[in-house]
Design an enzyme around this catalytic site. Structure first.
Site, PDB file in Angstrom:
ATOM      1  N   CYS A 166       0.846  -1.201   0.000  1.00 47.44           N
ATOM      2  CA  CYS A 166       0.000   0.000   0.000  1.00 47.44           C
ATOM      3  C   CYS A 166       0.879   1.248   0.000  1.00 47.44           C
ATOM      4  CB  CYS A 166      -0.979  -0.028   1.170  1.00 47.44           C
ATOM      5  SG  CYS A 166      -2.170   1.338   1.123  1.00 47.44           S
ATOM      6  N   ASP A 222      -9.537  -3.628  -6.385  1.00 40.88           N
ATOM      7  CA  ASP A 222      -9.045  -2.608  -5.465  1.00 40.88           C
ATOM      8  C   ASP A 222      -9.776  -1.298  -5.773  1.00 40.88           C
ATOM      9  OD1 ASP A 222      -7.558  -0.620  -4.116  1.00 40.88           O
ATOM     10  OD2 ASP A 222      -5.735  -1.831  -4.241  1.00 40.88           O
ATOM     11  N   HIS A 255      -7.939  -4.679  -2.356  1.00 39.42           N
ATOM     12  CA  HIS A 255      -6.738  -4.089  -1.783  1.00 39.42           C
ATOM     13  C   HIS A 255      -6.281  -4.932  -0.589  1.00 39.42           C
ATOM     14  CE1 HIS A 255      -4.001  -0.738  -1.055  1.00 39.42           C
ATOM     15  NE2 HIS A 255      -4.312  -0.804   0.236  1.00 39.42           N
TER      16      HIS A 255
END
Length: 287
Positions: A166, A222, A255
């Site tokens: 991330c 995501d 994600h």
């Protein structure tokens, strides 16, 4: 606010109660992710030197979590860049997983100047008060110091790799653009079309500076990183004459699919991504 982080922490899943707030670098889990899920992986320290170390960055002492095979020298180095939650138990576990493969893996606490990322329960507040204060310039300097520390403590800086998740995935791209000594990188679901610190360039805007091969691992579902932005980055890299990076986009995958302590975890994609990560570093001579 990062929608993908909120979504990946969605309630209503089957949690156990093994979570606890971190009290030191690499221990416990950030408050924002508690309770952790039942499938959380724990890698032991048998055969490893592992724990917290201190890295001098000018007159500042930055904590980091380091794991490496005990008694060995001239080890390939892997920098591990954390998520927005800082260097908690999952990031430490990733370091131990690399160490079991023969690496000196080290995760510096890149937010520590700005606050305790692990103490926040409100993600938008965490981003505004801590994460958004860590600029690419600061982070690059901290990672440069981390590489120098690793080279003095059993690492081989000529075999340097970086990976991250991330925020750390974006950092992986940015540091590769900054440091030509990076031989290979693996970016896990790092945003490429936006930055966190005001004034920092996006990764797409930094594409021409990226020389080392980067493997980008992303989820097609995501919500915060549209696949179209990856296409834009790929085009920017090609326009700059960079043909060495590759992207893997997992269908129907959210994600933070590698984060085994969160409900976003997808074991099949995580296992495949980890295997590809190790193979990528080996292929590029970081092994």
């Amino acid at each position: 606010m990062l929608k993908e982080e909120i979504d990946s922490l969605a309630p209503g899943r089957d949690f156990n109660r093994r979570g606890f707030v971190q009290t030191a670098v690499g221990s416990g889990f950030a408050a924002a992710v508690l309770p952790v899920t039942a499938q959380t992986i724990s890698t032991d320290t048998a055969g490893l030197d592992a724990g917290t170390v201190s890295i001098e960055v000018g007159d500042f002492k930055m904590p980091a979590y380091r794991a490496q095979p005990a008694g060995r020298k001239n080890l390939p180095i892997i920098l591990v860049a954390s998520e927005i939650f800082g260097v908690h138990e999952h990031i430490a576990d990733v370091c131990r997983r690399f160490a079991k493969q023969g690496y000196l893996a080290i995760a510096p606490s890149l937010f520590v100047r700005h606050g305790d990322a692990g103490a926040y329960t409100d993600i938008p507040k965490l981003i505004a008060e801590v994460v958004a204060k860590a600029s690419d310039v600061q982070v690059a300097g901290d990672l440069d110091a981390t590489v120098a520390w690793a080279a003095r403590h059993g690492g081989d800086a000529s075999r340097l790799g970086i990976t991250g998740f991330c925020w750390g995935g974006r950092t992986t791209w940015a540091y590769t653009a900054h440091n030509p000594a990076v031989k290979a990188a693996v970016a896990w679901y790092g945003p490429v079309a936006r930055s966190y610190f005001a004034g920092d360039k996006t990764i797409i805007e930094q594409a021409a500076a990226i020389k080392a091969p980067v493997l980008g691992l992303y989820g097609a579902a995501d919500t915060g990183i549209p696949v179209g932005t990856l296409t834009q980055l790929e085009a920017a890299l090609k326009a700059a004459g960079h043909l060495k990076s590759e992207f893997v986009v997992y269908p129907d995958t959210p994600h933070a699919f590698h984060a085994d302590y969160r409900p976003s975890y997808r074991k099949a994609a995580a296992d495949d991504g980890w295997a590809k990560c190790l193979a990528w570093f080996k292929k590029q001579g970081v092994a």
